[in-house]
Scaffold this motif. Structure first.
Motif, PDB file in Angstrom:
ATOM      1  N   THR A   1      83.558 -39.437  56.321  1.00 31.94           N
ATOM      2  CA  THR A   1      82.762 -40.141  57.331  1.00 31.94           C
ATOM      3  C   THR A   1      82.238 -39.159  58.372  1.00 31.94           C
ATOM      4  OG1 THR A   1      84.148 -42.103  56.995  1.00 31.94           O
ATOM      5  CG2 THR A   1      82.748 -42.088  58.945  1.00 31.94           C
ATOM      6  N   LYS A   2      83.099 -38.285  58.818  1.00 31.99           N
ATOM      7  CA  LYS A   2      82.683 -37.281  59.813  1.00 31.99           C
ATOM      8  C   LYS A   2      81.631 -36.335  59.245  1.00 31.99           C
ATOM      9  CE  LYS A   2      86.821 -37.162  62.725  1.00 31.99           C
ATOM     10  NZ  LYS A   2      87.928 -36.323  63.219  1.00 31.99           N
ATOM     11  N   LYS A   3      81.788 -35.981  57.986  1.00 31.59           N
ATOM     12  CA  LYS A   3      80.821 -35.056  57.361  1.00 31.59           C
ATOM     13  C   LYS A   3      79.448 -35.701  57.216  1.00 31.59           C
ATOM     14  CE  LYS A   3      80.117 -32.116  53.325  1.00 31.59           C
ATOM     15  NZ  LYS A   3      80.605 -31.703  51.976  1.00 31.59           N
ATOM     16  N   LEU A   4      79.422 -36.924  56.677  1.00 31.63           N
ATOM     17  CA  LEU A   4      78.136 -37.605  56.454  1.00 31.63           C
ATOM     18  C   LEU A   4      77.400 -37.829  57.768  1.00 31.63           C
ATOM     19  CD1 LEU A   4      76.006 -39.098  54.775  1.00 31.63           C
ATOM     20  CD2 LEU A   4      77.439 -41.147  54.940  1.00 31.63           C
ATOM     21  N   PHE A   5      78.142 -38.270  58.794  1.00 29.03           N
ATOM     22  CA  PHE A   5      77.498 -38.650  60.048  1.00 29.03           C
ATOM     23  C   PHE A   5      77.520 -37.543  61.120  1.00 29.03           C
ATOM     24  CE2 PHE A   5      78.855 -42.807  58.206  1.00 29.03           C
ATOM     25  CZ  PHE A   5      77.576 -43.291  57.957  1.00 29.03           C
ATOM     26  N   HIS A   6      77.894 -36.338  60.706  1.00 28.14           N
ATOM     27  CA  HIS A   6      77.866 -35.162  61.619  1.00 28.14           C
ATOM     28  C   HIS A   6      78.619 -35.439  62.919  1.00 28.14           C
ATOM     29  CE1 HIS A   6      74.972 -33.502  58.820  1.00 28.14           C
ATOM     30  NE2 HIS A   6      74.211 -34.560  58.970  1.00 28.14           N
ATOM     31  N   ILE A   7      79.874 -35.854  62.749  1.00 25.41           N
ATOM     32  CA  ILE A   7      80.725 -36.161  63.912  1.00 25.41           C
ATOM     33  C   ILE A   7      81.762 -35.059  64.061  1.00 25.41           C
ATOM     34  CG2 ILE A   7      82.431 -37.783  64.828  1.00 25.41           C
ATOM     35  CD1 ILE A   7      80.806 -40.009  63.385  1.00 25.41           C
TER      36      ILE A   7
END
Length: 253
Positions: free
Chosen positions: A247-253
């Motif tokens: 999730t963090k990777k896809l949404f650049h978090i």
């Protein structure tokens, strides 16, 4: 720990207890929530929630249900909203061919393409709604090879999943994976690579067993994680860590 990759806490289902529920989420191990816009107002509300709560992020977009409202002014507002640092995606956008109440298919496709174009220009990922529209969804996402994202609440076949994965998309699993009749989704959950798997509520909808029929909330994702860990025969902690990382990777978090 839980990162809910797709929620709707702006929904009126939470109007009487929103603050209490969100406070309880943090207490119950929810470390992140992507709140997705479905309408212009929903997109505004998602940004407001992201500005109010430190572990909330927003996506802005127009759901196919409101495809006939998509015009230059709406797209301009989505572009403006996307400038806020906690807006992480264009969504929820896509196609919904279920029933007769949604706008005509050509209108939906036009709205979908316009928002895919916006995502391409902004270099942002997309959150895609696909209900009974697998063929047209695949055709349109192929037109935008530089856009990546997630097929949320995945309901297609394993073959469709493979095509989406080839295009660089992630696959989102909701409480449906816990339902008795979810054979197709279970098969997909077995095969999707661990680094492309997301978990989500789509709350207040689709609460997992044992809370099916109740108002859904992000801490119920624990039941989705438990089910998928059994399906894949992997430790729960491994799955938790992977879905948060994804999730963090896809949404650049």
């Amino acid at each position: 720990m839980i990162f809910d990759s797709h929620a709707h806490y702006d929904d009126e289902a939470f109007q009487n207890n929103r603050e209490q529920v969100i406070r309880e989420l943090k207490e119950n191990g929810v470390i992140g929530v992507i709140n997705c816009g479905a309408s212009v107002q929903g997109s505004r509300d998602s940004v407001e929630l992201a500005s109010k709560y430190d572990f909330f992020y927003a996506a802005v977009g127009i759901h196919p249900e409101y495809a006939n409202e998509v015009n230059k002014e709406i797209l301009k507002e989505l572009k403006e909203l996307s400038k806020y640092e906690k807006v992480k995606a264009i969504g929820e956008i896509g196609l919904d061919y279920y029933g007769d109440e949604n706008p005509e298919r050509e209108i939906q496709k036009q709205a979908f393409r316009k928002q895919m174009e916006l995502a391409a220009k902004l270099n942002m990922p997309v959150i895609i709604h696909d209900r009974d529209a697998h063929g047209d969804t695949l055709e349109i996402i192929k037109e935008y090879p530089n856009v990546k994202g997630v097929i949320h609440c995945f309901s297609g076949s394993i073959e469709f999943a493979r095509e989406c994965l080839k295009l660089g998309y992630y696959i989102g699993f909701t409480g449906v994976v816990t339902f008795k009749n979810a054979k197709k989704v279970v098969q997909v959950a077995k095969e999707v690579p661990l680094d492309r798997l997301l978990v989500e509520t789509d709350c207040p909808y689709m609460a997992p067993v044992p809370n099916r029929g109740k108002c859904n909330r992000s801490d119920y994702i624990k039941y989705i994680l438990e089910k998928i860990s059994k399906i894949r025969d992997i430790p729960l902690k491994t799955l938790e860590e992977a879905t948060i990382k994804n999730t963090k990777k896809l949404f650049h978090i």
